[in-house]
Design a protein around this motif. Structure first.
Motif, short mmCIF file in Angstrom:
data_model
loop_
_atom_site.label_atom_id
_atom_site.label_comp_id
_atom_site.label_asym_id
_atom_site.label_seq_id
_atom_site.Cartn_x
_atom_site.Cartn_y
_atom_site.Cartn_z
N THR A 174 16.58 33.74 32.12
CA THR A 174 16.48 34.50 33.37
C THR A 174 16.60 35.98 33.07
O THR A 174 17.15 36.37 32.04
N LYS A 187 20.65 37.68 34.70
CA LYS A 187 21.99 37.57 34.10
C LYS A 187 21.87 37.82 32.60
O LYS A 187 21.47 36.96 31.84
N SER A 188 22.27 39.00 32.17
CA SER A 188 22.17 39.31 30.75
C SER A 188 23.50 39.16 30.02
O SER A 188 23.55 39.07 28.81
N VAL A 217 25.71 36.61 30.30
CA VAL A 217 26.18 35.23 30.41
C VAL A 217 25.87 34.49 29.11
O VAL A 217 24.78 34.61 28.57
N ALA A 270 24.74 31.42 27.30
CA ALA A 270 23.95 30.24 27.66
C ALA A 270 24.56 28.98 27.06
O ALA A 270 25.23 29.01 26.04
N ARG A 297 22.15 30.49 36.05
CA ARG A 297 21.21 31.08 35.10
C ARG A 297 19.88 30.34 35.03
O ARG A 297 19.74 29.33 34.38
N GLY A 298 18.91 30.86 35.73
CA GLY A 298 17.54 30.38 35.63
C GLY A 298 17.25 29.05 36.29
O GLY A 298 16.27 28.40 35.99
#
Length: 75
Positions: free
Chosen positions: A4, A7-8, A10, A12, A33-34
């Motif tokens: 996504t 949100k940079s 976060v 994953a 997220r996404g």
């Protein structure tokens, strides 16, 4: 969980890891997220309590339709 642009900061995780987390803790889990209408079912199969679909709704040309489709997937 998924790529996504919103949100940079976060970290994953995978769906498998999410399933493991769910199996080992008993507190509410919100997947972020996404997440969108196409991958929502796979997220819900992890038994999360909530799934954030904010970008999916706000970036769509018809947010009301996206919300309606999302509700139908959940029900």
């Amino acid at each position: 969980i998924f790529p996504t642009t919103s949100k940079s900061n976060v970290i994953a995780t995978s769906l498998e890891e999410l399933k493991t987390i769910r199996a080992n803790i008993d507190i509410p889990i919100c997947a972020i997220r996404g997440i969108n209408i196409q991958n929502l079912t796979s997220v819900l199969r992890c038994n999360v309590d909530m799934a954030a679909v904010i970008s999916s709704v706000w970036l769509d040309q018809n947010p009301a339709t996206t919300i309606e489709k999302t509700h139908k997937k959940i029900d």
